[in-house]
Design a protein around this motif. Sequence first.
Motif: not given
Length: 297
Positions: A20-23, A25-26, A31-33, A36, A53
């Motif tokens: 997961s990019f979101r997890k 990134a946290d 940031s997720a962007s 990425s 993806r």
Amino acid sequence: MPAPTLNDLKAFTAVAAHRSFRKAADELGLSASTLSHVVRTLEKNLGVRLLNRSTRSVAVTEAGERLLVRLGPTLHELQAALDEVTSFGERPRGNLRINANETAARLLLQTVVPIFLRRYPDATLDLVTEGRLVDIVEEGFDAGIRLGEALPQDMIAVRFGGDVRFLAVASPEYLASRPVPSVPEDLKNHDCIRVRLPSGKLYRWEFEQRGREMTVDVPGALTLDHIGLMVESAVEGLGIAYVPERAARADLDESRLTIVLEDWCPSIPGLHLYYPGRRHVSPLLKAFIEVLREGLP
């Protein structure tokens, strides 16, 4: 092509670990962007796709898996080197990852862990009890804990907690209506609480008497993968269980369980904390071993 930076590689391994990019990134504080973009740039520079993806998931490609296999130990070694430098002359700090079975983890939580965390307030402990035997180097652990007879080669081992003993136990109520086993083969005429290993295989009970070894593929209608539940099931009269003495001791002392085949159940080398001999031992691991030796000689 531009050489990948350490941050590029950390970004990729974080996304691969979390899927997961979101997890990821946290975890990295990005940031997720941004994350990425970092991974896409890495893929462009390497000339190969590392992650597949979709709108709902992230999967590691074959090329990505191969890179992960190589990166895991390398990044861990690099982090250990950085920890050594930054902690020089300071109190041990950082995160210590240890892989152990549940029985060993319970013993540590009752004895060593409280002292370790009080003594080293800048330390955190990640104690993983997934049950399966793992390659601690490949999976990023600082150390592992196993019985002495199952230690991997090329490891430095620190023994603690004394010998251990596995016992065949049953409730008095169960034995009241059955002939008490006198040799391991007699178990084939009993209801046994079978054990499923993390690999999915059924454990064949192992016994020894004066150098004579015997393995029995016991029968039974009930199969479990948790020592505590096996003890409870034996107390309830559901059959004979084969468990570590420590797990059954309270019920043995209260006569809720009885030992059978006692002379076929010798002690074996107990728990060992182990770590790679070729790797620098971090101040944090040294500190944990020191507390371990103090609390569990």
